[in-house]
Design an enzyme around this catalytic site. Structure first.
Site, PDB file in Angstrom:
ATOM      1  N   ARG A  55       0.834  -1.207   0.000  1.00 46.18           N
ATOM      2  CA  ARG A  55       0.000   0.000   0.000  1.00 46.18           C
ATOM      3  C   ARG A  55       0.865   1.251   0.000  1.00 46.18           C
ATOM      4  NH1 ARG A  55      -4.173  -1.967   4.580  1.00 46.18           N
ATOM      5  NH2 ARG A  55      -5.054  -3.686   3.365  1.00 46.18           N
TER       6      ARG A  55
ATOM      7  N   ARG B 187      11.526  -9.311  -0.076  1.00 47.44           N
ATOM      8  CA  ARG B 187      12.513 -10.394  -0.040  1.00 47.44           C
ATOM      9  C   ARG B 187      12.716 -10.922   1.384  1.00 47.44           C
ATOM     10  NH1 ARG B 187      13.075 -13.868  -3.056  1.00 47.44           N
ATOM     11  NH2 ARG B 187      14.971 -14.448  -2.020  1.00 47.44           N
ATOM     12  N   ALA B 188      12.633 -10.011   2.383  1.00 46.37           N
ATOM     13  CA  ALA B 188      12.780 -10.452   3.778  1.00 46.37           C
ATOM     14  C   ALA B 188      11.683 -11.455   4.120  1.00 46.37           C
ATOM     15  CB  ALA B 188      12.708  -9.244   4.727  1.00 46.37           C
ATOM     16  N   GLN B 189      10.447 -11.130   3.710  1.00 47.12           N
ATOM     17  CA  GLN B 189       9.329 -12.038   3.983  1.00 47.12           C
ATOM     18  C   GLN B 189       9.500 -13.333   3.189  1.00 47.12           C
ATOM     19  OE1 GLN B 189       6.529 -12.874   1.900  1.00 47.12           O
ATOM     20  NE2 GLN B 189       5.300 -13.853   3.483  1.00 47.12           N
TER      21      GLN B 189
ATOM     22  N   ASN C 108      12.227 -14.740   2.152  1.00 49.81           N
ATOM     23  CA  ASN C 108      13.299 -15.543   2.721  1.00 49.81           C
ATOM     24  C   ASN C 108      12.844 -16.244   4.004  1.00 49.81           C
ATOM     25  OD1 ASN C 108      15.814 -15.980   4.482  1.00 49.81           O
ATOM     26  ND2 ASN C 108      16.689 -15.634   2.464  1.00 49.81           N
TER      27      ASN C 108
ATOM     28  N   GLU D 226      10.561 -19.087   3.110  1.00 51.85           N
ATOM     29  CA  GLU D 226      11.302 -20.194   2.532  1.00 51.85           C
ATOM     30  C   GLU D 226      11.926 -21.052   3.626  1.00 51.85           C
ATOM     31  OE1 GLU D 226      13.483 -18.997  -1.088  1.00 51.85           O
ATOM     32  OE2 GLU D 226      15.152 -19.945  -0.037  1.00 51.85           O
ATOM     33  N   TYR D 227      12.419 -20.370   4.683  1.00 53.17           N
ATOM     34  CA  TYR D 227      13.085 -21.098   5.761  1.00 53.17           C
ATOM     35  C   TYR D 227      12.111 -21.645   6.801  1.00 53.17           C
ATOM     36  CZ  TYR D 227      17.783 -20.343   4.199  1.00 53.17           C
ATOM     37  OH  TYR D 227      18.923 -20.407   3.479  1.00 53.17           O
TER      38      TYR D 227
ATOM     39  N   PHE E 139      14.322  -9.423   9.855  1.00 54.93           N
ATOM     40  CA  PHE E 139      13.278  -8.752   9.078  1.00 54.93           C
ATOM     41  C   PHE E 139      13.371  -7.236   9.267  1.00 54.93           C
ATOM     42  CE2 PHE E 139       9.092  -7.156   8.077  1.00 54.93           C
ATOM     43  CZ  PHE E 139       8.742  -7.868   6.958  1.00 54.93           C
TER      44      PHE E 139
ATOM     45  N   GLY F 113      15.980  -5.526  10.333  1.00 58.77           N
ATOM     46  CA  GLY F 113      17.257  -5.060   9.785  1.00 58.77           C
ATOM     47  C   GLY F 113      17.217  -4.927   8.268  1.00 58.77           C
TER      48      GLY F 113
ATOM     49  N   ARG G 223      20.505  -6.905   7.390  1.00 54.33           N
ATOM     50  CA  ARG G 223      19.985  -8.265   7.523  1.00 54.33           C
ATOM     51  C   ARG G 223      21.069  -9.253   7.934  1.00 54.33           C
ATOM     52  NH1 ARG G 223      22.111  -8.737   2.605  1.00 54.33           N
ATOM     53  NH2 ARG G 223      22.365 -10.793   1.668  1.00 54.33           N
TER      54      ARG G 223
END
Lengths: 150, 150, 150
Positions: B31, B51-53, B55, B58-59, B94, B96, B104
């Site tokens: 938004r 990308r933080a979310q 990643n 994914e883990y 997240f 960072g 990060r």
């Protein structure tokens, strides 16, 4: 153990089959819109199907985890029913997203709410088990006793 | 069974809640930076949060898998403590990453190390159970006997 | 319970180690081709390795779920063997995809077939358990009885 989890197991296998169905749709869309791997961008029709599958895949482990913690610590029956509803909403989300970006919203909201219910069930079930195992307090019994005092 | 896993269950539910929090941050960032689905590229601020979310998602299944194999085959207590540390490091990762790509790194390294510890615990626990079940050898007893001979 | 699942646990830990190996390959490829996070596009060599890892990660929870439902409700031994074959094919898929987009296809097809076998085992096992628990019918016994009548 196996006897107490057959409903959860059935919902789980249905969930795996649904993910397989989504994956096949991406493969068909790749052929239809000529988007060869490793490319993941293309016409909006392809990108919507690709993102729909990616989003469902991302939520799949969260769903399976919440389904089983809710089923094991709270109630297998209620969790299985919620699980079936979640899978049906994910199917409608996928079909809606394939049509238009807006078409994904309504079923996405319902699927999110069902996931919150499973998380709520898990939390209640784990808190109750925790009190019973570590504090030697049976919350259900205490609640019944408190209601009896009224 | 349920009694032996309440700590793992609690860490698992916390992990699910953390993933829900990350997903909400992506929705807010979409938004704020006006990046409508199915698009996933935009200003660097958005892409870092996305990308933080991605990643963490994914883990997540790898973490849950390692948490439970370690908890069931090695030690529930140690695994739960590692699990809490992992989830805290993922939160700092997240935050960072949302600030800067460099931010990060430090929590990512710690979270990776905690994951390796859980994998190590799992391996030891499974090897020990394997020896006991299939080779009828209790490694802990053998170790104690060997130490007694010294 | 733990005794009945040590094979599944061992395959699971191997699967986690394989995912860790894939993640490391992406980190090395990011350095080699100078693609800094959060960017995920770059030269085709990088994108193939990135997509190979993303695809394996996406299927990891589906694989773990099918492995355990199949192992718990059908047969631990057969499921563990299928699991090892799946992990080996995923390794060949990753190496093949890193070489060329075509190199991923043959091992991908085999890994998909192994996944379908695990899903089939799960379905049979869950259907059998369901009939036994809720309908009080032992399909194996009925089958033996039917064969005896011939």
């Amino acid at each position: 153990m196996v006897e107490d989890a057959v409903g959860l197991g059935a919902v789980t296998v249905l969930g795996v089959l649904e993910q397989a169905y989504f994956s096949l749709q991406v493969i068909y869309a790749r052929r239809k819109y000529s988007v060869s791997p490793p490319t993941t961008s293309g016409p909006p029709e392809f990108e919507r199907i690709f993102r729909a599958q990616a989003n469902c895949s991302e939520y799949f482990p969260i769903f399976i985890t919440a389904l089983w913690t809710s089923g094991v610590f709270f109630s297998q029956g209620l969790s299985s029913v919620c699980g079936l509803l979640y899978l049906y909403m994910r199917l409608r989300y996928f079909w809606g997203y394939a049509e238009s970006a807006n078409g994904r919203l309504a079923p996405l909201y319902v699927s999110a709410q069902v996931l919150w219910i499973l998380i709520g069930f898990s939390s209640v079930g784990i808190f109750h088990t925790f009190c019973r195992v570590y504090l030697n307090v049976d919350l259900l019994q205490e609640l019944g006793f408190a209601l009896g005092l009224l």
